[in-house]
Design an enzyme around this catalytic site. Structure first.
Site, mmCIF file in Angstrom:
data_model
loop_
_atom_site.group_PDB
_atom_site.id
_atom_site.type_symbol
_atom_site.label_atom_id
_atom_site.label_comp_id
_atom_site.label_asym_id
_atom_site.label_seq_id
_atom_site.Cartn_x
_atom_site.Cartn_y
_atom_site.Cartn_z
ATOM 1 N N GLY A 193 0.841 -1.202 0.000
ATOM 2 C CA GLY A 193 0.000 0.000 0.000
ATOM 3 C C GLY A 193 0.870 1.244 0.000
ATOM 4 O O GLY A 193 2.099 1.172 0.168
ATOM 5 N N LEU A 194 0.214 2.364 -0.165
ATOM 6 C CA LEU A 194 0.904 3.653 -0.221
ATOM 7 C C LEU A 194 1.638 3.962 1.086
ATOM 8 O O LEU A 194 1.289 3.401 2.139
ATOM 9 C CB LEU A 194 -0.117 4.769 -0.473
ATOM 10 C CG LEU A 194 -0.857 4.757 -1.815
ATOM 11 C CD1 LEU A 194 -1.992 5.786 -1.788
ATOM 12 C CD2 LEU A 194 0.102 5.036 -2.974
ATOM 13 N N SER A 195 2.575 4.875 1.002
ATOM 14 C CA SER A 195 3.240 5.356 2.209
ATOM 15 C C SER A 195 2.194 6.048 3.101
ATOM 16 O O SER A 195 1.459 6.912 2.629
ATOM 17 C CB SER A 195 4.336 6.354 1.811
ATOM 18 O OG SER A 195 4.955 6.880 2.953
ATOM 19 N N GLY A 196 2.109 5.621 4.333
ATOM 20 C CA GLY A 196 1.127 6.202 5.252
ATOM 21 C C GLY A 196 -0.218 5.488 5.245
ATOM 22 O O GLY A 196 -1.135 5.865 5.968
ATOM 23 N N SER A 197 -0.336 4.417 4.455
ATOM 24 C CA SER A 197 -1.626 3.697 4.399
ATOM 25 C C SER A 197 -1.866 2.904 5.692
ATOM 26 O O SER A 197 -3.013 2.628 6.051
ATOM 27 C CB SER A 197 -1.691 2.771 3.177
ATOM 28 O OG SER A 197 -0.626 1.841 3.196
ATOM 29 N N GLY A 198 -0.786 2.497 6.359
ATOM 30 C CA GLY A 198 -0.938 1.777 7.632
ATOM 31 C C GLY A 198 -0.260 0.415 7.666
ATOM 32 O O GLY A 198 -0.503 -0.373 8.586
ATOM 33 N N LYS A 199 0.600 0.123 6.715
ATOM 34 C CA LYS A 199 1.269 -1.194 6.655
ATOM 35 C C LYS A 199 2.029 -1.496 7.947
ATOM 36 O O LYS A 199 1.880 -2.568 8.531
ATOM 37 C CB LYS A 199 2.256 -1.247 5.460
ATOM 38 C CG LYS A 199 1.638 -0.970 4.116
ATOM 39 C CD LYS A 199 2.658 -1.018 2.996
ATOM 40 C CE LYS A 199 3.782 -0.006 3.084
ATOM 41 N NZ LYS A 199 3.380 1.415 2.969
ATOM 42 N N SER A 200 2.869 -0.556 8.357
ATOM 43 C CA SER A 200 3.704 -0.796 9.552
ATOM 44 C C SER A 200 2.829 -0.900 10.794
ATOM 45 O O SER A 200 2.974 -1.838 11.597
ATOM 46 C CB SER A 200 4.717 0.335 9.747
ATOM 47 O OG SER A 200 5.581 0.396 8.648
ATOM 48 N N SER A 216 5.976 -1.990 -2.133
ATOM 49 C CA SER A 216 5.945 -2.966 -3.248
ATOM 50 C C SER A 216 4.942 -2.525 -4.316
ATOM 51 O O SER A 216 3.906 -3.165 -4.494
ATOM 52 C CB SER A 216 5.663 -4.385 -2.733
ATOM 53 O OG SER A 216 4.644 -4.444 -1.765
HETATM 54 N N1 LIG Z 1 10.513 8.089 -3.244
HETATM 55 C C1 LIG Z 1 9.934 7.392 -2.278
HETATM 56 N N2 LIG Z 1 8.770 6.735 -2.512
HETATM 57 C C2 LIG Z 1 8.195 6.032 -1.518
HETATM 58 N N3 LIG Z 1 8.695 5.907 -0.257
HETATM 59 C C3 LIG Z 1 9.854 6.546 0.017
HETATM 60 C C4 LIG Z 1 10.505 7.302 -0.971
HETATM 61 N N4 LIG Z 1 11.643 7.814 -0.429
HETATM 62 C C5 LIG Z 1 11.699 7.386 0.851
HETATM 63 N N5 LIG Z 1 10.615 6.627 1.127
HETATM 64 C C6 LIG Z 1 10.454 5.944 2.416
HETATM 65 O O1 LIG Z 1 10.804 4.581 2.174
HETATM 66 C C7 LIG Z 1 9.763 3.710 2.563
HETATM 67 C C8 LIG Z 1 9.398 2.745 1.422
HETATM 68 O O2 LIG Z 1 10.347 1.741 1.313
HETATM 69 P P1 LIG Z 1 9.927 0.368 0.656
HETATM 70 O O3 LIG Z 1 11.151 -0.494 0.724
HETATM 71 O O4 LIG Z 1 8.694 -0.133 1.297
HETATM 72 O O5 LIG Z 1 9.616 0.796 -0.846
HETATM 73 S S1 LIG Z 1 9.424 -0.105 -2.141
HETATM 74 O O6 LIG Z 1 8.632 -1.283 -1.758
HETATM 75 O O7 LIG Z 1 10.743 -0.480 -2.639
HETATM 76 O O8 LIG Z 1 8.713 0.757 -3.108
HETATM 77 C C9 LIG Z 1 8.556 4.552 2.844
HETATM 78 O O9 LIG Z 1 8.042 3.977 4.033
HETATM 79 P P2 LIG Z 1 6.483 3.806 4.326
HETATM 80 O O10 LIG Z 1 6.011 5.202 4.538
HETATM 81 O O11 LIG Z 1 6.472 2.988 5.583
HETATM 82 O O12 LIG Z 1 5.800 3.120 3.210
HETATM 83 C C10 LIG Z 1 9.085 5.961 3.027
HETATM 84 O O13 LIG Z 1 9.273 6.212 4.397
HETATM 85 N N1 LIG Z 2 -7.195 2.670 10.465
HETATM 86 C C1 LIG Z 2 -5.873 2.883 10.481
HETATM 87 N N2 LIG Z 2 -5.038 1.874 10.123
HETATM 88 C C2 LIG Z 2 -3.697 2.081 10.119
HETATM 89 N N3 LIG Z 2 -3.097 3.238 10.470
HETATM 90 C C3 LIG Z 2 -3.896 4.271 10.840
HETATM 91 C C4 LIG Z 2 -5.301 4.132 10.846
HETATM 92 N N4 LIG Z 2 -5.841 5.307 11.222
HETATM 93 C C5 LIG Z 2 -4.808 6.132 11.436
HETATM 94 N N5 LIG Z 2 -3.635 5.532 11.217
HETATM 95 C C6 LIG Z 2 -2.315 6.178 11.364
HETATM 96 O O1 LIG Z 2 -1.762 6.305 10.055
HETATM 97 C C7 LIG Z 2 -0.342 6.191 10.117
HETATM 98 C C8 LIG Z 2 0.106 5.054 9.196
HETATM 99 O O2 LIG Z 2 1.514 5.030 9.161
HETATM 100 P P1 LIG Z 2 2.342 3.741 8.872
HETATM 101 O O3 LIG Z 2 1.809 2.578 9.615
HETATM 102 O O4 LIG Z 2 3.788 4.106 9.080
HETATM 103 O O5 LIG Z 2 2.040 3.506 7.313
HETATM 104 P P2 LIG Z 2 2.937 2.795 6.215
HETATM 105 O O6 LIG Z 2 3.772 1.756 6.917
HETATM 106 O O7 LIG Z 2 1.952 2.213 5.257
HETATM 107 O O8 LIG Z 2 3.759 3.883 5.617
HETATM 108 C C9 LIG Z 2 0.026 5.922 11.569
HETATM 109 O O9 LIG Z 2 0.372 7.142 12.160
HETATM 110 C C10 LIG Z 2 -1.288 5.394 12.160
HETATM 111 O O10 LIG Z 2 -1.410 5.626 13.536
#
Ligand SMILES: Nc1ncnc2c1ncn2[C@@H]1O[C@H](COP(=O)(O)OS(=O)(=O)O)[C@@H](OP(=O)(O)O)[C@H]1O
Ligand SMILES: Nc1ncnc2c1ncn2[C@@H]1O[C@H](COP(=O)(O)OP(=O)(O)O)[C@@H](O)[C@H]1O
Length: 202
Positions: free
Chosen positions: A34-41, A108
């Protein structure tokens, strides 16, 4: 590139089936995408905690963490993301072979790369979890301030903004974090694992 001609596979006397019996659960790879910030971690951390309480042997692989070590040589271009996912796929396969339930949290973004990992695993061992949230929600959350950096022109090639994200077509599970709670997403995944017989000791 060395091929397998001079390399021989050594089989173990302890098999995955032996480990499964010892563990009382099947091995699996729960692949969050999923997108960055979607909630994967966030969801994978909570899910791992619940599974641990249920007596499941787990290990979590997370994009940010792995990019500090094993994959610190990789950036975010399409080829580097592909290699990132390929390596994680191979590591996940080893861990699944060791009997673990592996939870991975990587954007991914490419369908073909995720399908390559699926094809590495035994049938039924790969569970794709689409962490679905709109780009607007992710940008509002912006847990690491990265969207802000993108808007300020300090970060380019960012997934969902100026780099692609290919949503899964037929994921095993979708959790919609725009509208459901973290707890609900975790329970959806646990219910799936129970229903499909991964948690044998239940
Ligand atoms: N250009 C760009 N695009 C997306 N994300 C970026 C980028 N640069 C740095 N980051 C940070 O790196 C995290 C994503 O790493 P991933 O290994 O999950 O990426 S990927 O699967 O290879 O696309 C991603 O973490 P998450 O926010 O947890 O998804 C970001 O914190
Ligand atoms: N329903 C939800 N599920 C997952 N995360 C949520 C939800 N609502 C709010 N959040 C918040 O959204 C953020 C998601 O960040 P993170 O887990 O780092 O996402 P990712 O790993 O996809 O980048 C966290 O701050 C989390 O507390």
């Amino acid at each position: 590139m060395p091929e397998s001609e001079n390399i021989k596979w050594h089989y173990s006397k302890v098999t995955k089936e032996h480990r499964r019996r010892l563990n009382n659960h099947k091995s699996a790879v729960i692949w969050f995408t999923g997108l960055s910030g979607s909630g994967k971690s966030t969801i994978s951390v909570e899910l791992e905690k619940e599974l641990h309480h249920l007596g499941v042997r787990t290990y979590r692989l997370d994009g940010d963490n792995i990019r500090h070590g094993l994959n610190k040589d990789l950036g975010f271009g399409p080829e580097e993301r592909k290699e990132n996912i390929r390596r994680i796929g191979e590591v996940s396969k080893l861990m699944a072979d060791a009997g673990l339930v592996v939870l991975t949290a990587f954007i991914s973004p490419y369908r073909a790369d995720r399908d390559d990992v699926r094809n590495l695993m035994e049938h039924g061992e790969f569970i794709e979890v689409f962490v679905d949230a709109s780009i607007e929600t992710c940008e509002l959350r912006d847990p690491k301030g990265l969207y802000k950096k993108v808007r300020a022109g300090k970060l380019t090639g960012f997934t969902g903004i100026d780099a692609p994200y290919e949503a899964p077509v037929k994921p095993e599970i979708t959790v919609s974090t725009d509208v459901e709670s973290i707890e609900k997403s975790v329970q959806t995944i646990i219910s799936y694992l129970r229903m499909k017989g991964y948690l044998i000791s239940d």
